[in-house]
Design a protein around this motif. Structure first.
Motif, PDB file in Angstrom:
ATOM      1  N   GLY B  48      14.715  -0.549 -22.935  1.00 25.05           N
ATOM      2  CA  GLY B  48      14.194   0.535 -22.107  1.00 25.05           C
ATOM      3  C   GLY B  48      15.163   1.691 -21.891  1.00 25.05           C
ATOM      4  N   GLN B  49      16.320   1.618 -22.525  1.00 24.88           N
ATOM      5  CA  GLN B  49      17.331   2.639 -22.271  1.00 24.88           C
ATOM      6  C   GLN B  49      16.893   4.073 -22.601  1.00 24.88           C
ATOM      7  N   PHE B  52      15.126   5.195 -19.561  1.00 25.28           N
ATOM      8  CA  PHE B  52      16.040   5.243 -18.413  1.00 25.28           C
ATOM      9  C   PHE B  52      16.925   6.481 -18.479  1.00 25.28           C
ATOM     10  N   ASN B  53      17.469   6.769 -19.655  1.00 25.65           N
ATOM     11  CA  ASN B  53      18.373   7.906 -19.779  1.00 25.65           C
ATOM     12  C   ASN B  53      17.644   9.235 -19.880  1.00 25.65           C
ATOM     13  N   ARG B  57      11.748   6.744 -14.970  1.00 24.73           N
ATOM     14  CA  ARG B  57      12.034   5.477 -14.296  1.00 24.73           C
ATOM     15  C   ARG B  57      10.833   4.554 -14.272  1.00 24.73           C
ATOM     16  N   ILE B  63       9.236  -1.719 -18.537  1.00 24.10           N
ATOM     17  CA  ILE B  63       9.878  -2.411 -19.657  1.00 24.10           C
ATOM     18  C   ILE B  63      10.851  -3.471 -19.123  1.00 24.10           C
ATOM     19  N   HIS B  90      21.663  -2.728 -15.801  1.00 26.64           N
ATOM     20  CA  HIS B  90      21.193  -1.633 -14.930  1.00 26.64           C
ATOM     21  C   HIS B  90      19.862  -1.972 -14.250  1.00 26.64           C
TER      22      HIS B  90
END
Lengths: 466, 255
Positions: B48-49, B52-53, B57, B63, B90
């Motif tokens: 899911g990065q 996220f980045n 959100r 995810i 995270h």
């Protein structure tokens, strides 16, 4: 100054192709990080001091009103005056008003990023008061009608040739590229200004609540002349610089110089406490402190509060590979590098500065070197969250993530997508094992090959083996 | 008789799945060598990065929930990437503390490990052997290094292989410029960063570049190849698992 943060990518393109700037940035990279590392190696308790500094700052920010009021009371008790300014405009007007009371023609200035933030020089000039920058770097920039590219070494983007040229043009002296000669020239020019100035304006590294003092940490001594010679001294400071006691201040001083330049201490650390007393041999007759909020109190109590711990050491930008590639002016406003990518959206609006918090790989180097342990990547991500919430994320990126997430939330479809992409890349990669050009992936293949998958996806092969 | 071997769920990672299946197979081999029962949960996708980045959100949280469920019940979750495992760490940030998912995310975090750090803890290193022989240089990927503290672990593991000679590069800890979507959002800056990296790699004289993250590796390999630099690149687990017969990343087949 003109804001060009929206043009970050264009600015970056120009910066990357500017050979002179790249040479200057190479010097920065070769200088500060190594010196910092050596200084820290000599101070085994450095990390423990960082923890203390972080905790102390958190305490101060939780009681910011209390310490600022204590500071004001003590400045007043010493015979000085504190001015509270909510906006940049308030601060500019307040400073101009003090200058007018003194009938000031020229003011000398020590290095101060807050006065850059409130665009003080342009304002004073437009109102008939001539500001003279006395920090060597800032002086050079003023001659060139330029702006700082770094918060500690403002002219770091310039080379010796640039300085020689600027001095030759403005000083009407024979051109020299000997740093010692140039330094002497600047001294001679500035001496006259120090004596003639009606008002001296400095920033402050810290405000000390218990004594009502302010301190500047410099390496040139220009700040001392700026604040002692004129009749009136104006300190311009943002509100988060207050610390409770002198003892607390020393904790930050131990961290500041080491983090910034790798010095154990800056050469001049000068405290100002109120105007000249009858027993003092020198000093100003009037002492003013202009406290600038400019959006900071809005950060208190939010995720961004941690940014208010910043002591402006510049370690984050000195170590940032993005700053190191494009330099400070690419960021398009006053504060560059990682700390700027967090502060700038707060001050000029995320709609104008969205490219800054995105210009990070989240490598985490900035957080690693921050003396007060600000989680800079997390705060940059905070701004990306805000962009997403406000639908400011560029359309292609937003829909790209949307489509990708649709698949990522559906494992079976995601398998299919992975298999199809894998097959496609294997077909175009052929026997070479990599691809030189790929439609819609120019961002990658303009500069690098794309390695092709070595076989079917792992999930396919894993199923087949079972 | 019940199986006494503790169960590890392999977090494959998208890039290993799609670009370099060898990395996942090598991970399985090493985890089995360390005495674990390895399974590959089918409900896993990406960590899911990218969402996220990018500030998304909501999708990140969805995810994360899917990943938490997919790896429910495993004693450990191990993956060949500091970046993706760092993302799993995270997950608690994505849920309010009052949300039951917050606790589940914390619980997953406590079980989730990047592979070299996991092997350094659990593998009897005398069991390692590899036919690999050569001068290697090691790039420290940012997330693994700074979020998970991975620096010594891969080097300690490699030091057990007599054929491996490590030549450290200058700025091994400096970002290669990949940064997920960064490399396509800011391609010129990314190119400068990976250019610096390939200069540092070349300067070591090493014939093989190793790292623990495929994102960085694909970026660095892409640049090395484009510049015609003859350095081969592999994920560190390929060497550790003695799976070095296949062509290196981005190399032609049958060479």
């Amino acid at each position: 100054m003109e804001v060009t943060s929206q043009d970050f990518k264009k600015n970056a393109h120009i910066a990357l192709h500017d050979a002179k700037l790249q040479r200057a940035l190479g010097n920065l990279k070769a200088g500060f990080p190594g010196k910092r590392a050596a200084a820290i190696a000599r101070l085994p308790e450095f990390d423990a001091l960082r923890d203390q500094a972080r905790d102390l700052k958190n305490h101060i920010l939780a009681h910011l009103d209390l310490y600022l009021e204590e500071f004001e009371n003590n400045v007043t008790a010493q015979g000085g005056t504190v001015h509270w300014c909510r906006t940049a405009e308030d601060a500019r007007k307040t400073i101009l008003e003090i200058c007018r009371q003194q009938d000031a023609k020229t003011v000398t200035k020590g290095k101060s990023m807050v006065t850059e933030e409130i665009a003080l020089n342009e304002y004073l000039e437009a109102n008939g008061v001539t500001p003279v920058e006395t920090d060597l770097g800032e002086y050079i920039l003023q001659l060139r009608n330029d702006h700082p590219s770094h918060i500690v070494a403002p002219a770091i983007h310039l080379t010796l040739e640039d300085v020689a040229e600027a001095f030759h043009e403005h000083h009407q002296r024979p051109k020299s590229d000997d740093p010692a000669v140039l330094m002497q020239e600047a001294r001679e020019m500035l001496r006259k200004q120090f004596v003639a100035a009606d008002v001296g304006i400095t920033g402050a590294n810290f405000l000390i609540a218990e004594t009502g003092s302010t301190i500047i940490c410099t390496n040139e001594g220009n700040g001392d002349l700026t604040q002692t010679l004129p009749k009136t001294h104006i300190v311009v400071s943002s509100i988060e610089k207050v610390v409770p006691t002198l003892e607390d201040m020393t904790l930050f001083l131990r961290l500041l110089a080491r983090s910034a330049t790798g010095q154990e201490f800056t050469v001049y650390n000068t405290l100002s406490t109120g105007p000249r007393r009858t027993t003092d041999q020198d000093g100003p007759e009037n002492f003013h402190v202009v406290l600038v909020d400019n959006g900071r109190s809005d950060m208190v109590g939010t995720e961004l509060q941690e940014m208010l711990r910043c002591i402006r050491c510049s370690a984050c930008m000195n170590h940032c590979p993005v700053y190191g590639a494009v330099g400070g002016q690419t960021y398009g406003w006053v504060y560059p590098g990682p700390m700027g990518s967090v502060l700038t959206p707060q001050m000029i609006g995320i709609e104008n500065a969205g490219l800054l918090p995105n210009a990070s790989t989240f490598c985490g180097k900035c957080e690693e070197v921050c003396p007060v342990r600000i989680p800079l990547p997390k705060l940059m991500r905070h701004w990306r969250d805000k962009e997403w919430e406000k639908h400011l994320t560029p359309g292609a990126a937003r829909s790209g993530i949307g489509i990708w997430a649709f698949f990522a939330k559906r494992p079976a479809l995601y398998r299919w997508l992975a298999q199809s992409s894998n097959l496609f890349l294997r077909l175009v990669g052929g026997k070479r094992g990599r691809v030189r050009k790929l439609p819609l992936a120019g961002g990658w293949t303009d500069y690098r090959d794309m390695p092709a998958p070595s076989g079917k996806t792992f999930m396919q092969q894993w199923q087949e083996r079972k | 008789m019940a199986n006494p071997r503790p169960r590890v769920g392999l977090f494959v990672t998208c890039l290993a799945d799609m670009f370099r299946p060898e990395v996942a197979f090598a991970s399985v081999k090493l985890l089995e060598l360390a005495g674990f029962e390895v399974e590959v949960p089918e409900r896993q996708t990406c960590c899911g990065q990218p969402a996220f980045n990018s500030g998304d959100r909501k999708d990140s949280a969805a995810i994360a929930q899917q990943t938490i469920e997919a790896f429910d019940g495993f004693e450990y979750v191990v993956g060949p990437s500091g970046s993706c495992i760092g993302m799993l760490h995270h997950y608690p940030e994505l849920f309010a503390e009052s949300d039951p998912w917050h606790q589940r995310a914390l619980e997953l975090k406590s079980r989730a490990f990047e592979i070299t750090s996991f092997l350094a803890l659990h593998l009897d290193m005398d069991k390692l052997s590899s036919s690999f022989s050569g001068k290697v240089t090691y790039h420290d990927s940012c997330s693994g290094l700074r979020e998970l503290g991975i620096k010594k672990q891969p080097r300690v593991l490699l030091s057990k292989l007599p054929g491996v000679q490590i030549c450290e590069m200058e700025e091994a800890e400096t970002c290669c410029g990949f940064g997920g979507t960064f490399c396509v959002k800011y391609p010129e800056i990314s190119n400068r960063m990976v250019g610096n990296k390939s200069d540092n790699i070349r300067a070591t004289g090493a014939d093989t570049l190793l790292a623990g993250d495929l994102g960085c590796l694909l970026n660095m390999v892409g640049k090395l190849k484009r510049e015609g630099i003859e350095v081969q690149a592999r994920h560190v687990v390929e060497v550790l698992a003695d799976m070095v017969d296949t062509p290196a990343i981005g190399e032609a087949k049958g060479v």
